[in-house]
Structure formats: structure tokens, C-alpha cells
Write a protein that holds these residues in place. Sequence first.
Motif, PDB file in Angstrom:
ATOM      1  N   ARG A   1       1.592   6.199   8.947  1.00 28.05           N
ATOM      2  CA  ARG A   1       0.148   6.400   9.018  1.00 28.05           C
ATOM      3  C   ARG A   1      -0.401   5.937  10.363  1.00 28.05           C
ATOM      4  O   ARG A   1       0.185   5.090  11.027  1.00 28.05           O
TER       5      ARG A   1
ATOM      6  N   ASP B   1       4.211   8.655  -2.790  1.00 23.49           N
ATOM      7  CA  ASP B   1       3.334   7.656  -2.169  1.00 23.49           C
ATOM      8  C   ASP B   1       3.246   6.435  -3.075  1.00 23.49           C
ATOM      9  O   ASP B   1       2.199   6.118  -3.639  1.00 23.49           O
ATOM     10  N   GLN B   2       4.379   5.742  -3.212  1.00 22.90           N
ATOM     11  CA  GLN B   2       4.468   4.541  -4.044  1.00 22.90           C
ATOM     12  C   GLN B   2       5.293   3.503  -3.302  1.00 22.90           C
ATOM     13  O   GLN B   2       6.168   3.856  -2.496  1.00 22.90           O
TER      14      GLN B   2
ATOM     15  N   SER C   1      11.665  14.288   0.534  1.00 24.94           N
ATOM     16  CA  SER C   1      10.385  13.587   0.502  1.00 24.94           C
ATOM     17  C   SER C   1      10.468  12.436  -0.480  1.00 24.94           C
ATOM     18  O   SER C   1      11.376  12.375  -1.330  1.00 24.94           O
TER      19      SER C   1
ATOM     20  N   TYR D   1       4.086   6.895   5.615  1.00 26.78           N
ATOM     21  CA  TYR D   1       4.623   5.553   5.354  1.00 26.78           C
ATOM     22  C   TYR D   1       3.595   4.503   5.762  1.00 26.78           C
ATOM     23  O   TYR D   1       2.865   4.664   6.744  1.00 26.78           O
TER      24      TYR D   1
ATOM     25  N   SER E   1       0.797  -1.233   0.000  1.00 24.65           N
ATOM     26  CA  SER E   1       0.000   0.000   0.000  1.00 24.65           C
ATOM     27  C   SER E   1       0.830   1.284   0.000  1.00 24.65           C
ATOM     28  O   SER E   1       0.263   2.373  -0.045  1.00 24.65           O
ATOM     29  N   GLY E   2       2.153   1.189   0.071  1.00 24.44           N
ATOM     30  CA  GLY E   2       2.941   2.419   0.070  1.00 24.44           C
ATOM     31  C   GLY E   2       4.387   2.185   0.447  1.00 24.44           C
ATOM     32  O   GLY E   2       4.861   1.039   0.530  1.00 24.44           O
TER      33      GLY E   2
ATOM     34  N   ALA F   1       7.051  11.083   3.621  1.00 24.26           N
ATOM     35  CA  ALA F   1       6.340  10.358   2.572  1.00 24.26           C
ATOM     36  C   ALA F   1       4.982  11.002   2.343  1.00 24.26           C
ATOM     37  O   ALA F   1       4.261  11.313   3.304  1.00 24.26           O
ATOM     38  N   GLU F   2       4.647  11.229   1.088  1.00 22.11           N
ATOM     39  CA  GLU F   2       3.335  11.776   0.759  1.00 22.11           C
ATOM     40  C   GLU F   2       2.254  10.780   1.166  1.00 22.11           C
ATOM     41  O   GLU F   2       2.229   9.656   0.700  1.00 22.11           O
ATOM     42  N   GLY F   3       1.407  11.205   2.057  1.00 23.40           N
ATOM     43  CA  GLY F   3       0.390  10.306   2.561  1.00 23.40           C
ATOM     44  C   GLY F   3       0.841   9.434   3.709  1.00 23.40           C
ATOM     45  O   GLY F   3       0.052   8.642   4.235  1.00 23.40           O
TER      46      GLY F   3
END
Length: 714
Positions: free
Chosen positions: A569, A515-516, A512, A534, A414-415, A530-532
Motif C-alpha cells: 500500500r 486481505d487478511q 493472490s 500488502y 491491518s493486513g 494481495a487484495e487491497g
Amino acid sequence: MSSDNERSDEPDTGAPEQLALIRETVRQAKVPRAKPRTWRGATLAGELPVARVLVNKGALHLDQYFDYAVPEELDADAQPGVRVRVRFGAGGRNVRGGRREGGGLIDGFLVERLAESDYSGALAALASVVSPEPVLGPELLGLARAVADRYAGSLADVLQLAVPPRNARAESRPSPEPLPPPAAPAPGTWARYGQGAAFLEALAAGGAPRAVWTALPGPHWPEEIARAVAATLASGRGALVVVPDGRVAGRVDAALRGILGEGRHALLTAGSGPEKRYREWLAVRRGSVRAVVGTRAAMFAPVADLGLVVIWDDGDSSHSDDNAPFPHVREVLELRAAHSRCAFLLGGTNCTVEAAQLVESGWALPLRADREQTRIAAPLVRTVGDGELARDGAARAARLPSLAWQTVRDGLRSGPVLVQVPRRGYAPRLACERCREPARCRHCAGPLEAPDQQDLNCAWCGRAETSWHCVACGGRRLRAQIVGARRTAEELGRAFPAVPVRTSGRDHVLDSVPDQPALVVSTPGAEPVAEGGYASALLLDGWAMVGRPDLRAGEEALRRWTAAAALVRGQPEGGTVVIVAEPTLRPVQALVRWDPVGHARRELAERAELGFPPVSRMASVTGEPQALAAFLSAADLPPDAEVLGPVPVPGSEPGRPRRPFDAPPGETWERALVRVRPGSGAALAAALKAAQAARMSRGGGGTVRIRVDPPDIG
């Protein structure tokens, strides 16, 4: 009754005070005007012909003002606060240090203009005014003096840190007109904290609340700082935010632009370059902008009508200056809050012992969320102890337990996944597998390494070690004590060949990551955002961070762990953190419960019982053995002072830059710690400063260096 043509000798004023004033005015008018004073044929200023100057000399025995004459041609530009050049060195010296003749040119600041000097001899004249721009105001001068006294340093050294070097091009450009105050912001995510909305309301109303803020994990804290700044600006006052590094400053800068728009704040970081940074600093001093965000040097930014000071992550070592007199941002901002009677906000995802003491003493109030909000924002934290590692085949083969491998696999669906390792580098440091005693060379005590995974070599002298055994327990099996970031990245890259691996460390720090799915291997403090958030994180070799021989080892380990885990997250989104460390350790338990405040309180209670800082005040005195002994015997220390030591000081490690308190190569230095009870810190600093000044004025031999409130006492 007198007739109209009868006149009295004195005017009829009807008030004795006014009559006396008129008589004094008449008397002064009858005094003949003095002839213009000259110095070597040059006419001096007619009014206030004496300039009191602070020369740019950091020696403690020269920590005073010096009087100089003001030539008539410099009268207009020689105003308080400007930079000047004066002659200083050879030649006679008056009581305040003015030179009659000779001496080399040196920079200084003109502090004030006087009608006369208390020195009876001839004064040397100002050589020149470097710039008519007044850069040293009374408020900044008072703050610098307070900092110098607190840290047993000189005013000139503090001003070297407080006033940036001049840039003529930036100085010649006018600053923009100030914008009107913005509207008070909405609470936003401050509503998650019990007193968050009330804190913003107090700032917007012109109040001066003081708070220790335990920020929730997640991406919202830069915006929350920006809202606090906006609320302060709405009251017509200024705000100052100091953060550890340029990456963090960039996040707060972006949040301020989003809340305030352009033109309302300045960014003061070393990465801006000397011209841009000085231009921004001048805009602050001239009152064009009322808000500042910056790194360590910004703690002295001359913000007009200061209403709020903010420090983020006060436990970061970047907040402690490595230049004399070694001030800490937290202490400087505390002084500014007290002197300017402004609001104070100390924030971070962790809580230091010093922050807990501010709350314990009642100087500041706690600002934190309840447990429900914390459970929503924080990730799930799981532990892997030594017993599980010993039974785990995957851990014996590749140092990563099965739980860690499974967490990485699940997170990559998911990331991105964050992997924190204690240090950068490829060659691992080795230790005894049984007792964890570091493996060292028998000849020079340097660390042993195995670059080809077979032969042992010393990292310092290069000698080969063919028959190593542990000096502590006799064991003969080794394990990797700390595997660096690059080595860990290679191991993970082989395990997950289809996943990109990124590293972030001292030589190359990422700001940064997208989100991949990706593996991000980082050293502490270099973790990219991390965008969104980790999906998960691994915290490796936790025992190595906790086991350092340092009073702050547990506190620092918890700060590093919470900083990394705060990028993951929240638990409702599936965020998971695995820490490889003994679960019974107090910092590990604090991370699992996400209770940094409780950990800081317990640390504070233990330090109070043992008399350790910050409950006590302490100073480190380091130098050559004979010079150190003479200094301690001559210093008039407070009656309650306790001298610990001296003990030998290890020199700097080969290949690393020498720090201010490291012994030079081939020399042996010693260090003594001087401890006093609370309330005697100012007396201790004054005694050390006086002893050092007396020693330097006599030209005492040897080196002695002082650091008040050292961040690391070993």
C-alpha cells in the motif's frame, strides 16, 4: 478521304499505346498453347507450377528457399502461406535445393508460387499440402526474416517460435465475426501521468507514439494497459501486449474484459493448452479479433493492421527465448514498431538500461508521473545495514533485525505482510561471518551446508567438513548466506504462532492472497497479489542479490525489489517496506527514493564509458576450444570488432537442467565475447552467421554456439 468500304489494315484506336497493346494481345493469341508439363507421369499445375518452399530445417547453411513442382491435384490447396510436406535429404539438389528423387518427408511452408524456376534441372514435386489454412502471411514472413538476420539465426528456427503447431480440431472450427471498433476510453488513472491523457488521444486518433512508461506502484497498471489497447482499437487498428508470465497475463486479460467486454481480444499463453491456444491464434490471423495479450511467443502474433505493441517488465528473464536464435521480446517488438510504423509502449515499475537508452537516443519519449504522485503511490522504504545487524541481538539470533520484527507486528494488525527471500529451499548456504566468502568444500569446491545446524557437509559430494576455515581471511565463524523460503517461513511461524504462513515459489506459486492478516513468504517473481495491497513487506538478504558476479546484478536487484514493493500500500495508507541491505549501495538508494529511472541513467552512462552493452553490441560464441578457435580465425568480423577471451565456461550445476550454453558433463568449453561499436551490430551478426553456415556446410567438427546480445555476460 476514304469511302465507307475502304478499310485500313490496322484498327483506328487514336492512341499508339493502345495500338501496341492490341498488337501484343493478337501476337500472344497466335502462339500455340504449350502442352501440360508432367513429372513422372503426373500432370503439373497449368499456371504457376513452381512452389518456393521454406523447409523446416534450422541449419544455417540451409537457410534458403527450395523450389518444388506443384502437381495438378494440389493446385487449389497449394497457396502461399500453407503448410506442406516435401521430400528432402538423399538425392541430387538443384541451386535452390529442390530434390530430383529420394529423400525423407519433411514439413515446410509454401512461400510463393512462380511461373518458372531458375533451376534448369527437374524439380521434385510437393508430396502433400498438410492444410489449406494459410498461416504464414507476408508480414509475418518479413518479421521472421528480420529477426533471423538480427540474431544470426535461421528463418526456419524463427518460424518454429512464431507459428504454433497445427491442431486439426481447432482449425476446422470457424472463427467468430469481428466486432465493430469500440468507443475511445476515458483517461482514467492515466491522468496521473503528465502526458498520459495525450498518449491515449494519440492512439485513438491513429497516431504512432513511442514511449517508455515508468508505471506508478499499485494495482492500476493492468487497467492502464487495457485503456491503451482500447484507444488503439477505437482507431480501427490492432494491439499486441506481451507480459512475462501467465499470472501477469491473467491480470491484463481481466482488465481487458472489464474495459472491452467479451470477444474483442485473445489470450495466448502456454497454460491455455494446445487446442485453445491455436484456436485463439487462428482467430487473430483470420482477423476475428484485433487485440492480443500473451507471454513470450505472442510477440509474433499476426495481428491485422497493427497499431500498438506493448511489453511489460522488459527486464524479466522470461522475455528472452531459450531456443535458437534466442530473440528478446523487446527487440522483436521494436522491429515490429519500425516495420509496421505503429505505436510502441515499454512499461514497468522499474526501468532497464535498454529502456533508458531508447529515451536517451530519442527513439522513444519518457512517460512518467511527477514526484508528488510518486510519493502518494509508493510505500515508505526503510533500510537495515550490516552495522545495525551486528549490534542487533534479534538479528544475530534469527537473522531478522528488530526493525523487521516491529514492521511485521504493525503490518499484521491491518493486513497481510510480504517477506521476499532470494531463493527457495530449506538448507541454508553458508558464508564466512567476517568477509562473506562462500563456504566451499576442499575436495570439489561445492557449497557447504548444515542440515542439522551442527555438522557441515558438502551439497555436491556429501563429504563431511570438520575443520573448516575461510580461505580468504582465515575466519572460522559461519553465517547463513541465504536462507530459503521454507526455512524463513518456519522461523516466522514460530515467532507468530497465531498467524497463518503461506509460501509462494517455484514449485507452488500463489496468484493472490485475501486481505487478511497473514505472512506470505515468497521468492522473487513469485509474489502473489494481495487484495487491497500488502500492509508491509520485508526484503531479506539484499546484499546477496546485489553481490552476484553479473553486469546486471544491481539492475536486477532493484527490479526485484520494486516489483515486490509495488504490491504494498502507498505511504498515506501506512505501507512500509524494510530492506535488509547496506544503505549506501546505489540500488538501495534508488529504492528508497523510488527513482528507477535515475538508476538506469547512471548505469547507462557507466556502460557507455566502459563500452558495455547496450551501448555496444556484443555476441557470445561458445564451444569446444579447438572448434571455437577455428571459428574465430575463419570469421570475417567487422574491422572494429574486439574479441574478449576466450575463457573457460563452467558446466551446469549437479541436479539442475543443462542450459544451451553449458558444457556437457566431463567436457571443457570456452567462451569468447565479440564486441563492436554502435552501428556495426548488423555486420557482426551477418559475419557470424556466414562463418557458422560455412562451417556447417563443410561438416566442421566440434560444437560452436552463437548468441547475439546475451542477457548475461557475467
